[in-house]
Design a protein around this motif. Structure first.
Motif, mmCIF file in Angstrom:
data_model
loop_
_atom_site.group_PDB
_atom_site.id
_atom_site.type_symbol
_atom_site.label_atom_id
_atom_site.label_comp_id
_atom_site.label_asym_id
_atom_site.label_seq_id
_atom_site.Cartn_x
_atom_site.Cartn_y
_atom_site.Cartn_z
ATOM 1 N N LYS A 1 42.932 39.980 28.303
ATOM 2 C CA LYS A 1 44.438 40.611 28.514
ATOM 3 C C LYS A 1 44.980 41.790 29.111
ATOM 4 N N PRO A 2 45.529 41.950 30.630
ATOM 5 C CA PRO A 2 45.389 43.003 31.406
ATOM 6 C C PRO A 2 46.164 44.628 30.335
ATOM 7 N N HIS A 3 45.079 45.813 30.340
ATOM 8 C CA HIS A 3 45.547 46.557 29.830
ATOM 9 C C HIS A 3 46.375 47.267 30.044
ATOM 10 N N LYS A 4 47.506 48.173 29.618
ATOM 11 C CA LYS A 4 48.742 48.240 29.844
ATOM 12 C C LYS A 4 47.927 49.883 30.062
ATOM 13 N N ILE A 5 48.270 50.094 31.551
ATOM 14 C CA ILE A 5 47.744 51.638 32.417
ATOM 15 C C ILE A 5 48.794 51.867 32.946
ATOM 16 N N LYS A 6 49.031 53.258 33.939
ATOM 17 C CA LYS A 6 49.875 53.844 34.538
ATOM 18 C C LYS A 6 49.939 53.152 36.183
ATOM 19 N N VAL A 7 50.305 52.306 36.896
ATOM 20 C CA VAL A 7 50.080 51.804 37.836
ATOM 21 C C VAL A 7 50.695 52.844 38.840
ATOM 22 N N ILE A 8 49.647 52.747 40.360
ATOM 23 C CA ILE A 8 50.052 54.182 40.712
ATOM 24 C C ILE A 8 50.172 53.550 42.059
ATOM 25 N N GLU A 9 49.816 52.265 42.807
ATOM 26 C CA GLU A 9 49.871 51.683 43.532
ATOM 27 C C GLU A 9 49.027 50.208 43.690
ATOM 28 N N ARG A 10 49.993 49.285 44.246
ATOM 29 C CA ARG A 10 49.246 48.198 44.232
ATOM 30 C C ARG A 10 48.074 47.304 45.059
ATOM 31 N N THR A 11 48.859 48.100 46.166
ATOM 32 C CA THR A 11 47.417 48.057 47.750
ATOM 33 C C THR A 11 46.398 47.436 47.052
ATOM 34 N N GLY A 12 45.365 46.049 47.334
ATOM 35 C CA GLY A 12 44.315 46.242 47.585
ATOM 36 C C GLY A 12 43.127 45.729 45.795
ATOM 37 N N ALA A 13 45.022 45.913 44.740
ATOM 38 C CA ALA A 13 44.074 45.194 43.401
ATOM 39 C C ALA A 13 43.624 44.001 43.519
ATOM 40 N N GLY A 14 44.141 43.203 43.811
ATOM 41 C CA GLY A 14 43.940 41.897 43.961
ATOM 42 C C GLY A 14 42.392 41.422 44.763
ATOM 43 N N ASP A 15 42.215 42.119 45.916
ATOM 44 C CA ASP A 15 40.929 42.333 46.742
ATOM 45 C C ASP A 15 40.056 42.770 45.042
ATOM 46 N N ALA A 16 40.365 44.048 45.122
ATOM 47 C CA ALA A 16 39.601 44.663 44.035
ATOM 48 C C ALA A 16 39.413 43.980 42.768
ATOM 49 N N PHE A 17 39.975 42.921 42.057
ATOM 50 C CA PHE A 17 39.596 42.139 40.876
ATOM 51 C C PHE A 17 38.576 40.697 41.452
ATOM 52 N N ALA A 18 39.560 40.283 42.996
ATOM 53 C CA ALA A 18 38.643 38.859 42.818
ATOM 54 C C ALA A 18 37.272 39.292 43.308
ATOM 55 N N SER A 19 36.594 40.448 44.193
ATOM 56 C CA SER A 19 35.176 41.147 44.348
ATOM 57 C C SER A 19 34.740 41.187 43.200
ATOM 58 N N GLY A 20 35.266 41.969 42.328
ATOM 59 C CA GLY A 20 34.649 41.773 40.910
ATOM 60 C C GLY A 20 34.386 40.520 40.329
ATOM 61 N N PHE A 21 35.076 39.949 40.089
ATOM 62 C CA PHE A 21 34.745 38.747 39.990
ATOM 63 C C PHE A 21 33.694 37.593 40.054
ATOM 64 N N VAL A 22 32.806 37.739 41.654
ATOM 65 C CA VAL A 22 32.357 37.040 42.231
ATOM 66 C C VAL A 22 31.262 38.251 41.958
ATOM 67 N N ALA A 23 30.962 39.312 41.994
ATOM 68 C CA ALA A 23 30.129 40.108 42.244
ATOM 69 C C ALA A 23 29.291 39.893 40.954
ATOM 70 N N GLY A 24 30.170 39.452 39.411
ATOM 71 C CA GLY A 24 29.190 39.204 38.614
ATOM 72 C C GLY A 24 29.085 37.371 38.043
ATOM 73 N N ILE A 25 29.731 36.988 39.005
ATOM 74 C CA ILE A 25 29.018 35.834 39.080
ATOM 75 C C ILE A 25 27.590 35.369 39.735
ATOM 76 N N MET A 26 27.769 36.377 40.937
ATOM 77 C CA MET A 26 26.431 36.807 42.222
ATOM 78 C C MET A 26 25.423 37.536 40.902
ATOM 79 N N ALA A 27 26.039 38.285 39.924
ATOM 80 C CA ALA A 27 24.794 39.111 39.401
ATOM 81 C C ALA A 27 24.204 37.686 38.103
#
Length: 302
Positions: free
Chosen positions: A241-267
């Motif tokens: 479940k995502p945390h409740k956070i104050k969102v400033i700007e959404r640009t790039g968040a999807g890319d960040a999530f996706a690359s974070g997940f793949v980085a975990g798999i790579m590790a």
């Protein structure tokens, strides 16, 4: 031929951000024809799926390359400077046209509209890509010549044992047949809207995670705004479940999530740990301006 842990293949775009006070009608900005509009907080940054993901992977300690096409202009020079600063090898091409540009209109507490002119980003031929070897190839959305080149290279590399991660956008799913890429995909990351669109396009019925996995990807991850993120590897389902956070700007968040997940798999992380890392990476971007300014710096390469 250079060897990499991961190579990203997608767009490289100059981002222009502006905040607007325009009224919202029926979930749309209300812009009258012929009127001049004032915008505030004008800021410039570098975006595009390829550069965003490449920066994330490099900061996680992976040897990273980036395939994209830019123009022979100042925006292109800024992109090359960013890649150099982040220790990312540029494996793409510099065209005679313009670098792609996105204009992002934000309204506080409401959301954003993105206007994108892709220009050279979609003009990459496979012959212009510098030769490379990599354990992972991360694909973000491209159109035109670039999509043809991306598909050709991805299918060839998958046959040679390279693992494919795929983060397609709504417009790619709508406009191109991506079944051949899905068949060779190790990790597919989509949002709920994209997942539904994909299932509908290829007439897949039943639970979303399961029906999309039948198209070929080994691990599926579906994000859904503030609702739980779900993953499935053919054996069991996972969620976070995502945390409740104050969102400033959404640009790039999807890319960040996706690359974070793949980085975990790579590790070699377990899927639960990959989801935690992806969420931390995505939320770090949501809390600040810009697609990559606050990406995590943490060496997880084993």
């Amino acid at each position: 031929v250079k060897n990499f842990d991961v190579v990203t293949f997608g767009s490289a775009i100059a981002d222009i951000f502006g905040t607007t006070d325009q009224p919202i009608t029926n979930n749309s900005f209300n812009y009258k024809i012929g009127h001049k509009l004032l915008i505030k907080n004008l800021q410039f940054d570098i975006g595009g799926g390829a550069t965003n993901a490449a920066t994330a992977f490099s900061r996680f300690g992976f040897k990273t390359g980036c395939v994209c096409k830019i123009g022979d202009d100042n925006n292109g020079k800024d992109i090359l400077a960013l890649l150099k600063k982040e220790k990312i090898s540029f494996l793409g091409s510099i065209g005679k046209g313009k670098t792609g540009v996105s204009i992002i209109l934000n309204k506080k507490k409401v959301g954003r509209t993105v206007l994108t002119n892709r220009e050279e980003s979609d003009n990459l031929k496979s012959s212009e890509v510098k030769p490379f070897k990599t354990k992972w190839l991360y694909l973000s959305s491209l159109l035109g010549e670039s999509f043809i080149a991306q598909k050709k290279i991805a299918l060839k590399m998958a046959k040679q044992g390279t693992k494919i991660a795929f983060n397609p956008s709504e417009y790619l799913i709508k406009s191109k047949d991506i079944r051949e890429i899905l068949k060779v995909t190790s990790v597919l990351i989509l949002n709920e809207e994209e997942a539904r669109l994909l299932a509908k396009k290829y007439k897949k019925k039943g639970p979303l995670l399961h029906s999309i996995r039948s198209l070929g990807p080994k691990i599926i991850v579906i994000t859904n705004s503030n609702y739980p993120i779900r993953a499935y590897n053919g054996i069991r389902e996972y969620s976070i479940k995502p945390h409740k956070i104050k969102v400033i700007e959404r640009t790039g968040a999807g890319d960040a999530f996706a690359s974070g997940f793949v980085a975990g798999i790579m590790a070699n992380y377990q899927i639960e740990k990959c989801l935690k890392l992806a969420l931390k990476e995505g939320e770090s971007v949501l809390k600040y301006f810009g697609a990559k300014n606050k990406l995590l710096k943490k060496n997880i390469r084993q």
